[in-house]
Write an enzyme that holds these catalytic residues in place. Structure first.
Site, mmCIF file in Angstrom:
data_model
loop_
_atom_site.group_PDB
_atom_site.id
_atom_site.type_symbol
_atom_site.label_atom_id
_atom_site.label_comp_id
_atom_site.label_asym_id
_atom_site.label_seq_id
_atom_site.Cartn_x
_atom_site.Cartn_y
_atom_site.Cartn_z
ATOM 1 N N CYS A 1 -5.128 8.274 8.949
ATOM 2 C CA CYS A 1 -5.357 7.788 10.322
ATOM 3 C C CYS A 1 -5.050 8.916 11.322
ATOM 4 C CB CYS A 1 -4.446 6.602 10.644
ATOM 5 S SG CYS A 1 -4.703 5.236 9.558
ATOM 6 N N LYS B 1 0.853 -1.210 0.000
ATOM 7 C CA LYS B 1 0.000 0.000 0.000
ATOM 8 C C LYS B 1 0.883 1.252 0.000
ATOM 9 C CE LYS B 1 -1.855 1.772 3.949
ATOM 10 N NZ LYS B 1 -1.637 3.210 4.133
ATOM 11 N N ASN B 2 1.868 1.291 0.894
ATOM 12 C CA ASN B 2 2.614 2.539 1.079
ATOM 13 C C ASN B 2 3.642 2.785 -0.014
ATOM 14 O OD1 ASN B 2 1.008 2.998 3.222
ATOM 15 N ND2 ASN B 2 2.511 2.421 4.781
ATOM 16 N N ARG C 1 -8.858 -0.439 4.043
ATOM 17 C CA ARG C 1 -7.966 0.537 3.421
ATOM 18 C C ARG C 1 -6.640 -0.107 3.038
ATOM 19 N NH1 ARG C 1 -6.934 5.701 6.755
ATOM 20 N NH2 ARG C 1 -5.687 5.999 4.897
ATOM 21 N N ARG D 1 -0.472 15.410 12.519
ATOM 22 C CA ARG D 1 0.166 14.882 11.306
ATOM 23 C C ARG D 1 0.536 16.072 10.437
ATOM 24 N NH1 ARG D 1 -1.984 9.153 9.346
ATOM 25 N NH2 ARG D 1 0.129 9.122 8.522
ATOM 26 N N PRO D 2 1.580 16.824 10.877
ATOM 27 C CA PRO D 2 1.981 18.048 10.166
ATOM 28 C C PRO D 2 2.578 17.729 8.798
ATOM 29 C CG PRO D 2 3.583 17.492 11.846
ATOM 30 C CD PRO D 2 2.449 16.516 12.006
ATOM 31 N N ILE D 3 2.653 18.742 7.958
ATOM 32 C CA ILE D 3 3.348 18.577 6.663
ATOM 33 C C ILE D 3 4.425 19.652 6.517
ATOM 34 C CG2 ILE D 3 1.329 17.516 5.538
ATOM 35 C CD1 ILE D 3 1.015 20.210 4.010
ATOM 36 N N ASP D 4 4.909 20.160 7.658
ATOM 37 C CA ASP D 4 5.917 21.233 7.607
ATOM 38 C C ASP D 4 7.181 20.808 6.861
ATOM 39 O OD1 ASP D 4 6.039 19.533 9.973
ATOM 40 O OD2 ASP D 4 7.824 20.675 10.476
ATOM 41 N N ASP E 1 4.013 0.721 12.015
ATOM 42 C CA ASP E 1 2.768 0.157 11.470
ATOM 43 C C ASP E 1 2.545 -1.289 11.887
ATOM 44 O OD1 ASP E 1 2.940 1.975 8.304
ATOM 45 O OD2 ASP E 1 2.377 2.577 10.329
HETATM 46 C C1 EPZ Z 1 3.816 7.027 6.356
HETATM 47 O O1 EPZ Z 1 3.090 8.108 6.908
HETATM 48 C C2 EPZ Z 1 2.860 5.859 6.293
HETATM 49 N N1 EPZ Z 1 1.728 6.202 5.427
HETATM 50 C C3 EPZ Z 1 2.343 5.512 7.691
HETATM 51 O O2 EPZ Z 1 1.605 4.301 7.563
HETATM 52 C C4 EPZ Z 1 3.531 5.230 8.618
HETATM 53 O O3 EPZ Z 1 3.050 5.077 9.940
HETATM 54 C C5 EPZ Z 1 4.545 6.372 8.568
HETATM 55 O O4 EPZ Z 1 4.923 6.653 7.201
HETATM 56 C C6 EPZ Z 1 5.810 6.039 9.346
HETATM 57 O O5 EPZ Z 1 6.408 4.896 8.797
HETATM 58 C C7 EPZ Z 1 1.895 6.106 4.090
HETATM 59 O O6 EPZ Z 1 2.959 5.754 3.609
HETATM 60 C C8 EPZ Z 1 0.703 6.435 3.258
HETATM 61 P P1 EPZ Z 1 6.056 10.275 8.392
HETATM 62 P P2 EPZ Z 1 3.735 9.600 6.886
HETATM 63 O O7 EPZ Z 1 6.080 11.523 7.615
HETATM 64 O O8 EPZ Z 1 4.568 9.757 5.688
HETATM 65 C C9 EPZ Z 1 6.471 13.661 11.696
HETATM 66 C C10 EPZ Z 1 -0.257 2.888 7.585
HETATM 67 O O9 EPZ Z 1 -0.762 2.307 8.540
HETATM 68 N N2 EPZ Z 1 6.343 14.610 10.588
HETATM 69 O O10 EPZ Z 1 7.162 9.277 8.209
HETATM 70 O O11 EPZ Z 1 2.639 10.549 7.146
HETATM 71 C C11 EPZ Z 1 5.164 12.918 11.963
HETATM 72 O O12 EPZ Z 1 4.322 13.681 12.804
HETATM 73 C C12 EPZ Z 1 0.168 4.327 7.731
HETATM 74 O O13 EPZ Z 1 -0.007 2.364 6.473
HETATM 75 C C13 EPZ Z 1 6.542 15.967 10.852
HETATM 76 O O14 EPZ Z 1 6.802 16.365 11.980
HETATM 77 O O15 EPZ Z 1 4.664 9.523 8.177
HETATM 78 C C14 EPZ Z 1 5.651 11.657 12.627
HETATM 79 O O16 EPZ Z 1 5.875 11.890 13.998
HETATM 80 C C15 EPZ Z 1 -0.234 4.909 9.076
HETATM 81 N N3 EPZ Z 1 6.435 16.848 9.828
HETATM 82 C C16 EPZ Z 1 7.005 11.387 11.946
HETATM 83 O O17 EPZ Z 1 7.376 12.620 11.317
HETATM 84 C C17 EPZ Z 1 6.156 16.438 8.539
HETATM 85 O O18 EPZ Z 1 6.093 17.296 7.637
HETATM 86 C C18 EPZ Z 1 6.965 10.318 10.869
HETATM 87 O O19 EPZ Z 1 5.939 10.662 9.954
HETATM 88 C C19 EPZ Z 1 5.954 15.059 8.285
HETATM 89 C C20 EPZ Z 1 6.067 14.162 9.329
#
Ligand code: EPZ
Length: 436
Positions: free
Chosen positions: A119, A24-25, A406, A124-127, A314
């Protein structure tokens, strides 16, 4: 809209063989990456899950032509894309919709995308995504620029940049790669995420002529190219998290299962922990055989989630279920997400003995789960509750089945093929089910 639940009559050992579906990811990033291409392509081993159907509809809404050749194969031609805007309700249904920011910025030098969904386990920031775009010259990439939940980006042109992520982020790493593929000059992503799906998206981009080096390491270098050719076939890697979920399901039911079409190296963080606990985990070339020697004890252990090759967050809920049926006190430390223990009260309804302190869950081993009606708080929590219900003698219901759908292809037929008694029922019907 109807609500559905999974009805499981548990207490049966899972025995047999199942095949893992596409990741999926990985495929969600790959579908967004396909919007960059200047020609048609074929994508194989696509999982039949609802997040993919949403992402396909999103890409079609941009004007891309996507034909389902069969349930696992898509023929994609993005040349008919006619807009850089995606702000409809579909966008807020999945987290991965934000990959269209990098893809459309890369294709048009513009993107106007609604903030994503996904989820809910804390902020879940995008900064970090926006920081990457800003460093590459995009305007509208400051959090303060977000207007009514819409991110409006423009760059003319996008330029390669040196991007340091202070937090390892899967999404931001993929988004920066997407935007950098056609940018002028070279981009360097430092402290990049290294998950298998990062490597798969990079391999897909390189198949179309992108120049990406170092995916899977801390530093990824991308040299921008003016054109990304189509006319290729690409197969998505197997889903590491689906595979780990079935490893746990086999273990907690005392079963004996051969799981095929996976990459054992990707499973090592979980395999190592399960061996530590006393399970037998035998790696094949593209399979894992999981079972328990009769008469052996299963002991608790300590787990800390971390970016790959650390223990995948995950698989955290599923592994807590494993710890529930082990002897002694186990500890789960959730290092990635702020609040990913929301499912614990549902497990406690099934008899789990767990105490949560912020990012730590202390799990006291119990002898067995008891059946109950529980709620899937999110995708992976729902999968963990399915594992617990398979181990519990009697009838359990896991509501909000759509959240599980999902990310798990054909979960009923896969589990039934291993001897599980599971069916998908309308939620309202539970109330008049005497077994409920
Ligand atoms: C991906 O989410 C996966 N989703 C998530 O899987 C998975 O839990 C996560 O990576 C970690 O492995 C998809 O791939 C669609 P991150 P993502 O950016 O990219 C912080 C599932 O069950 N962060 O690696 O959103 C964030 O808050 C899903 O399949 C910032 O601070 O995760 C977190 O603490 C659930 N600023 C950490 O980084 C940002 O701009 C890791 O998040 C982005 C993230």
């Amino acid at each position: 809209m109807k609500n559905y639940a999974y009805k499981i009559n548990g207490g049966k050992k899972l025995v047999g063989e199942i095949e893992i579906s596409g990741s999926k990811n990985a495929v969600l990033g790959i579908l967004a990456a396909a919007m960059l291409v200047d020609g048609p392509l074929t994508l194989e081993n696509v999982p039949d899950i609802s997040d993919v159907r949403v992402m396909v509809e999103l890409c079609r809404s941009l004007g891309a032509e996507i034909e389902m050749v069969d349930v696992h194969t898509l023929r994609i031609d993005p040349r008919s894309i006619c807009t850089y805007k995606a702000a409809g309700p579909l966008v807020s249904q999945i987290r991965a919709s934000y990959y269209l920011m990098g893809a459309l910025l890369g294709r048009f030098g513009k993107a106007s995308i609604r903030l994503p969904g996904g989820c809910n386990f804390g902020d879940r920031p995008i900064d970090l995504h926006l920081k990457a775009f800003q460093l590459m010259g995009a305007k509208g990439a400051r959090p303060s620029d977000i207007d009514a939940g819409i991110v409006n980006l423009s760059a003319n042109p996008l330029r390669g940049a040196k991007i340091y992520f202070d937090i390892v982020s899967v999404g931001a790493t993929i988004n920066a790669m997407l935007a950098a593929c056609k940018a002028e000059g070279t981009t360097e992503i430092i402290n990049a995420a290294k998950e298998p799906h990062i490597v798969d998206v990079a391999n897909f981009l390189n198949a179309m002529g992108a120049r990406i080096k170092g995916a899977g390491t801390d530093t990824i270098k991308i040299t921008g190219v003016p054109f990304l050719k189509g006319d290729f076939v690409y197969s998505v890697i197997p889903d590491q998290i689906e595979a780990g979920t079935y490893m746990v399901a086999a273990a907690v039911t005392g079963g004996d299962v051969m799981i095929t079409n996976l990459i054992p190296t990707h499973m090592e963080p979980l395999s190592a922990k399960m061996r530590e606990m006393g399970y037998i985990v035998e790696d094949g070339d593209d399979s894992i055989h999981i079972y328990r020697e009769p008469g052996t004890d299963i002991y608790a252990t300590n787990v800390k989630t971390a970016p790959y090759p650390g223990f995948p967050t995950d698989l955290q809920p599923q592994t807590v279920v494993l710890l529930c049926l082990a002897e002694g006190m186990g500890r789960m430390h959730e290092n990635v997400w702020q609040n990913r223990f929301q499912y614990i009260p549902e497990l406690q309804k099934m008899g789990a003995n767990i105490n949560v302190f912020e990012r730590h869950a202390l799990v006291n081993g119990i002898t067995r789960f008891k059946p109950a009606t529980v709620l899937a708080t999110d995708l992976r929590a729902g999968a963990a509750l399915v594992c617990a219900a398979l181990a519990a003698e009697g009838t359990s219901y896991i509501t909000h089945a759509a959240r599980i759908d999902r990310g798990y292809e054909h979960i009923v037929s896969k589990l039934r093929s291993l001897g599980a008694e599971i069916e998908r029922v309308e939620y309202d019907s539970i109330m008049d089910d005497p077994e409920a």
